[in-house]
Scaffold this motif. Structure first.
Motif, PDB file in Angstrom:
ATOM      1  N   LEU A 168       6.250 -41.601   7.669  1.00  0.00           N
ATOM      2  CA  LEU A 168       5.089 -41.296   7.508  1.00  0.00           C
ATOM      3  C   LEU A 168       4.389 -39.997   8.594  1.00  0.00           C
ATOM      4  O   LEU A 168       3.720 -39.142   8.336  1.00  0.00           O
ATOM      5  CB  LEU A 168       4.045 -42.260   7.968  1.00  0.00           C
ATOM      6  N   SER A 169       5.098 -39.907   9.796  1.00  0.00           N
ATOM      7  CA  SER A 169       4.932 -38.985  10.677  1.00  0.00           C
ATOM      8  C   SER A 169       6.121 -39.044  11.592  1.00  0.00           C
ATOM      9  O   SER A 169       6.800 -39.756  11.903  1.00  0.00           O
ATOM     10  CB  SER A 169       3.641 -39.417  11.425  1.00  0.00           C
ATOM     11  N   TRP A 170       6.271 -37.798  12.487  1.00  0.00           N
ATOM     12  CA  TRP A 170       7.295 -37.784  13.535  1.00  0.00           C
ATOM     13  C   TRP A 170       6.877 -36.758  14.509  1.00  0.00           C
ATOM     14  O   TRP A 170       6.091 -36.028  14.563  1.00  0.00           O
ATOM     15  CB  TRP A 170       8.518 -37.417  12.835  1.00  0.00           C
ATOM     16  N   THR A 171       7.721 -36.858  15.628  1.00  0.00           N
ATOM     17  CA  THR A 171       7.457 -36.190  16.851  1.00  0.00           C
ATOM     18  C   THR A 171       8.795 -35.968  17.506  1.00  0.00           C
ATOM     19  O   THR A 171       9.774 -36.581  17.375  1.00  0.00           O
ATOM     20  CB  THR A 171       6.443 -36.565  17.894  1.00  0.00           C
ATOM     21  N   LYS A 172       8.880 -34.759  18.331  1.00  0.00           N
ATOM     22  CA  LYS A 172      10.135 -34.393  19.130  1.00  0.00           C
ATOM     23  C   LYS A 172       9.804 -34.600  20.628  1.00  0.00           C
ATOM     24  O   LYS A 172       8.866 -34.000  20.864  1.00  0.00           O
ATOM     25  CB  LYS A 172      10.483 -33.070  18.506  1.00  0.00           C
ATOM     26  N   LEU A 173      10.523 -35.322  21.250  1.00  0.00           N
ATOM     27  CA  LEU A 173      10.691 -35.287  22.859  1.00  0.00           C
ATOM     28  C   LEU A 173      11.741 -34.729  23.388  1.00  0.00           C
ATOM     29  O   LEU A 173      12.735 -34.918  23.126  1.00  0.00           O
ATOM     30  CB  LEU A 173      10.676 -36.872  23.080  1.00  0.00           C
ATOM     31  N   TYR A 174      11.074 -33.768  24.369  1.00  0.00           N
ATOM     32  CA  TYR A 174      12.038 -33.270  25.237  1.00  0.00           C
ATOM     33  C   TYR A 174      12.528 -33.811  26.690  1.00  0.00           C
ATOM     34  O   TYR A 174      13.646 -33.644  27.069  1.00  0.00           O
ATOM     35  CB  TYR A 174      11.649 -31.681  25.507  1.00  0.00           C
ATOM     36  N   GLU A 175      11.275 -34.577  27.030  1.00  0.00           N
ATOM     37  CA  GLU A 175      11.449 -35.136  28.302  1.00  0.00           C
ATOM     38  C   GLU A 175      11.695 -36.838  27.867  1.00  0.00           C
ATOM     39  O   GLU A 175      10.893 -37.270  27.274  1.00  0.00           O
ATOM     40  CB  GLU A 175      10.233 -35.328  29.074  1.00  0.00           C
ATOM     41  N   VAL A 176      12.997 -37.318  28.301  1.00  0.00           N
ATOM     42  CA  VAL A 176      13.318 -38.616  27.984  1.00  0.00           C
ATOM     43  C   VAL A 176      13.762 -39.603  29.134  1.00  0.00           C
ATOM     44  O   VAL A 176      13.859 -38.989  30.182  1.00  0.00           O
ATOM     45  CB  VAL A 176      14.175 -38.681  26.901  1.00  0.00           C
ATOM     46  N   ALA A 177      13.762 -40.734  28.851  1.00  0.00           N
ATOM     47  CA  ALA A 177      14.200 -41.522  29.848  1.00  0.00           C
ATOM     48  C   ALA A 177      15.872 -41.205  30.156  1.00  0.00           C
ATOM     49  O   ALA A 177      16.688 -40.742  29.403  1.00  0.00           O
ATOM     50  CB  ALA A 177      14.293 -43.305  29.435  1.00  0.00           C
ATOM     51  N   PRO A 178      16.296 -41.659  31.562  1.00  0.00           N
ATOM     52  CA  PRO A 178      17.742 -41.017  31.800  1.00  0.00           C
ATOM     53  C   PRO A 178      18.775 -41.480  30.646  1.00  0.00           C
ATOM     54  O   PRO A 178      19.766 -40.803  30.581  1.00  0.00           O
ATOM     55  CB  PRO A 178      17.772 -41.925  33.203  1.00  0.00           C
ATOM     56  N   PHE A 221      18.495 -41.700  27.867  1.00  0.00           N
ATOM     57  CA  PHE A 221      18.704 -41.077  26.489  1.00  0.00           C
ATOM     58  C   PHE A 221      18.902 -39.639  26.747  1.00  0.00           C
ATOM     59  O   PHE A 221      18.842 -38.480  26.044  1.00  0.00           O
ATOM     60  CB  PHE A 221      17.385 -40.913  25.878  1.00  0.00           C
ATOM     61  N   GLU A 222      19.298 -38.979  28.189  1.00  0.00           N
ATOM     62  CA  GLU A 222      19.528 -37.736  28.314  1.00  0.00           C
ATOM     63  C   GLU A 222      20.419 -37.050  27.482  1.00  0.00           C
ATOM     64  O   GLU A 222      20.269 -35.823  26.965  1.00  0.00           O
ATOM     65  CB  GLU A 222      20.100 -37.572  29.587  1.00  0.00           C
ATOM     66  N   ASN A 223      21.561 -37.618  27.088  1.00  0.00           N
ATOM     67  CA  ASN A 223      22.572 -36.777  25.916  1.00  0.00           C
ATOM     68  C   ASN A 223      21.913 -36.717  24.614  1.00  0.00           C
ATOM     69  O   ASN A 223      22.655 -36.432  23.759  1.00  0.00           O
ATOM     70  CB  ASN A 223      24.046 -37.857  26.185  1.00  0.00           C
ATOM     71  N   GLU A 224      20.617 -37.376  24.296  1.00  0.00           N
ATOM     72  CA  GLU A 224      20.378 -37.095  22.873  1.00  0.00           C
ATOM     73  C   GLU A 224      19.211 -36.280  22.812  1.00  0.00           C
ATOM     74  O   GLU A 224      18.557 -36.181  21.826  1.00  0.00           O
ATOM     75  CB  GLU A 224      19.909 -38.861  22.781  1.00  0.00           C
ATOM     76  N   LYS A 225      18.765 -35.486  23.979  1.00  0.00           N
ATOM     77  CA  LYS A 225      17.755 -34.674  23.770  1.00  0.00           C
ATOM     78  C   LYS A 225      17.858 -33.578  22.810  1.00  0.00           C
ATOM     79  O   LYS A 225      19.191 -33.279  22.654  1.00  0.00           O
ATOM     80  CB  LYS A 225      17.439 -34.052  24.950  1.00  0.00           C
ATOM     81  N   PRO A 226      17.289 -33.052  21.856  1.00  0.00           N
ATOM     82  CA  PRO A 226      15.616 -33.621  21.907  1.00  0.00           C
ATOM     83  C   PRO A 226      15.734 -34.812  21.138  1.00  0.00           C
ATOM     84  O   PRO A 226      16.548 -35.155  20.382  1.00  0.00           O
ATOM     85  CB  PRO A 226      14.833 -32.514  21.162  1.00  0.00           C
ATOM     86  N   PHE A 230      20.107 -33.356  11.572  1.00  0.00           N
ATOM     87  CA  PHE A 230      20.939 -32.259  11.467  1.00  0.00           C
ATOM     88  C   PHE A 230      19.975 -30.825  11.246  1.00  0.00           C
ATOM     89  O   PHE A 230      20.470 -29.525  11.335  1.00  0.00           O
ATOM     90  CB  PHE A 230      22.155 -32.185  10.628  1.00  0.00           C
ATOM     91  N   ASP A 231      19.089 -31.168  10.290  1.00  0.00           N
ATOM     92  CA  ASP A 231      18.155 -30.227   9.802  1.00  0.00           C
ATOM     93  C   ASP A 231      16.771 -30.674   9.838  1.00  0.00           C
ATOM     94  O   ASP A 231      16.135 -31.423   9.322  1.00  0.00           O
ATOM     95  CB  ASP A 231      18.606 -29.767   8.426  1.00  0.00           C
ATOM     96  N   GLU A 232      16.121 -30.056  11.017  1.00  0.00           N
ATOM     97  CA  GLU A 232      14.652 -30.780  11.416  1.00  0.00           C
ATOM     98  C   GLU A 232      13.791 -30.292  10.153  1.00  0.00           C
ATOM     99  O   GLU A 232      12.767 -31.116  10.018  1.00  0.00           O
ATOM    100  CB  GLU A 232      14.124 -29.754  12.558  1.00  0.00           C
ATOM    101  N   SER A 233      14.032 -29.412   9.436  1.00  0.00           N
ATOM    102  CA  SER A 233      13.068 -29.045   8.272  1.00  0.00           C
ATOM    103  C   SER A 233      12.916 -30.203   7.514  1.00  0.00           C
ATOM    104  O   SER A 233      12.066 -30.300   6.409  1.00  0.00           O
ATOM    105  CB  SER A 233      13.573 -27.629   7.602  1.00  0.00           C
ATOM    106  N   LEU A 234      13.939 -30.942   7.227  1.00  0.00           N
ATOM    107  CA  LEU A 234      14.061 -32.334   6.150  1.00  0.00           C
ATOM    108  C   LEU A 234      13.039 -33.344   6.748  1.00  0.00           C
ATOM    109  O   LEU A 234      12.736 -34.388   5.981  1.00  0.00           O
ATOM    110  CB  LEU A 234      15.571 -32.744   6.042  1.00  0.00           C
ATOM    111  N   LEU A 235      12.739 -33.648   7.912  1.00  0.00           N
ATOM    112  CA  LEU A 235      11.821 -34.290   8.647  1.00  0.00           C
ATOM    113  C   LEU A 235      10.386 -33.981   8.106  1.00  0.00           C
ATOM    114  O   LEU A 235       9.758 -32.985   8.544  1.00  0.00           O
ATOM    115  CB  LEU A 235      11.742 -34.079  10.113  1.00  0.00           C
ATOM    116  N   LYS A 236       9.792 -34.633   7.167  1.00  0.00           N
ATOM    117  CA  LYS A 236       8.288 -34.335   6.526  1.00  0.00           C
ATOM    118  C   LYS A 236       7.947 -35.840   6.007  1.00  0.00           C
ATOM    119  O   LYS A 236       8.476 -36.736   5.755  1.00  0.00           O
ATOM    120  CB  LYS A 236       8.406 -33.305   5.539  1.00  0.00           C
ATOM    121  N   GLU A 237       6.748 -35.748   6.094  1.00  0.00           N
ATOM    122  CA  GLU A 237       5.953 -36.955   5.242  1.00  0.00           C
ATOM    123  C   GLU A 237       6.743 -37.003   4.058  1.00  0.00           C
ATOM    124  O   GLU A 237       6.831 -36.450   3.289  1.00  0.00           O
ATOM    125  CB  GLU A 237       4.584 -36.751   5.188  1.00  0.00           C
TER     126      GLU A 237
END
Length: 101
Positions: free
Chosen positions: A25-35, A37-42, A63-70
Motif C-alpha cells: 500500500l505504501s513504503w518508505t526508505k530508512l537510512y538511520e537504523v538500529a545497530p 540493521f546496519e548491514n541492511e542499510k538502506p 534490487f530495483d527500487e522503481s518496482l516499489l509502488k502502490e
C-alpha cells in the motif's frame, strides 16, 4: 492472537490466518537504523495488505527500487533479524519481498 474483539468486546473469536501474499500500500526508505540493521542499510519498510489485515514490516530483497509502488504484489518470508552472541539465540521475523506475479 486477541482474546477479545477490539470492536465489540466479544470473546467468541475464531483464529484466522491471513494469506501469505498481498499488496504493497505504501513504503518508505530508512537510512538511520538500529545497530543490528546496519548491514541492511538502506532499510525499506512497507504497509502491506493481506486480505483484511494491514501489516507494517520490512521489505527485503529490493534490487530495483522503481518496482516499489502502490499495488505491487508481495509475499511473506521469514528472515533472520539478529543473533544473541551470549545465548546463541537467533531471532527471526516476518518480512515481505516483491513477487514476480
Amino acid at each position: 492472537p486477541k482474546h477479545v474483539c477490539p470492536k465489540c468486546g466479544s470473546r467468541e473469536l475464531e483464529l484466522t490466518i491471513p494469506p501469505r501474499e498481498g499488496e504493497l500500500l505504501s513504503w518508505t526508505k530508512l537510512y538511520e537504523v538500529a545497530p543490528y540493521f546496519e548491514n541492511e542499510k538502506p532499510l525499506y519498510l512497507g504497509l502491506v495488505k493481506l486480505g483484511e489485515v494491514k501489516i507494517m514490516a520490512q521489505i527485503v530483497d529490493v534490487f530495483d527500487e522503481s518496482l516499489l509502488k502502490e499495488g505491487a504484489r508481495v509475499e511473506t518470508v521469514f528472515r533472520k533479524v539478529k543473533e544473541d552472541g551470549n545465548s546463541g539465540l537467533i531471532y527471526y521475523a516476518m518480512k515481505f519481498r516483491l513477487t514476480s506475479k
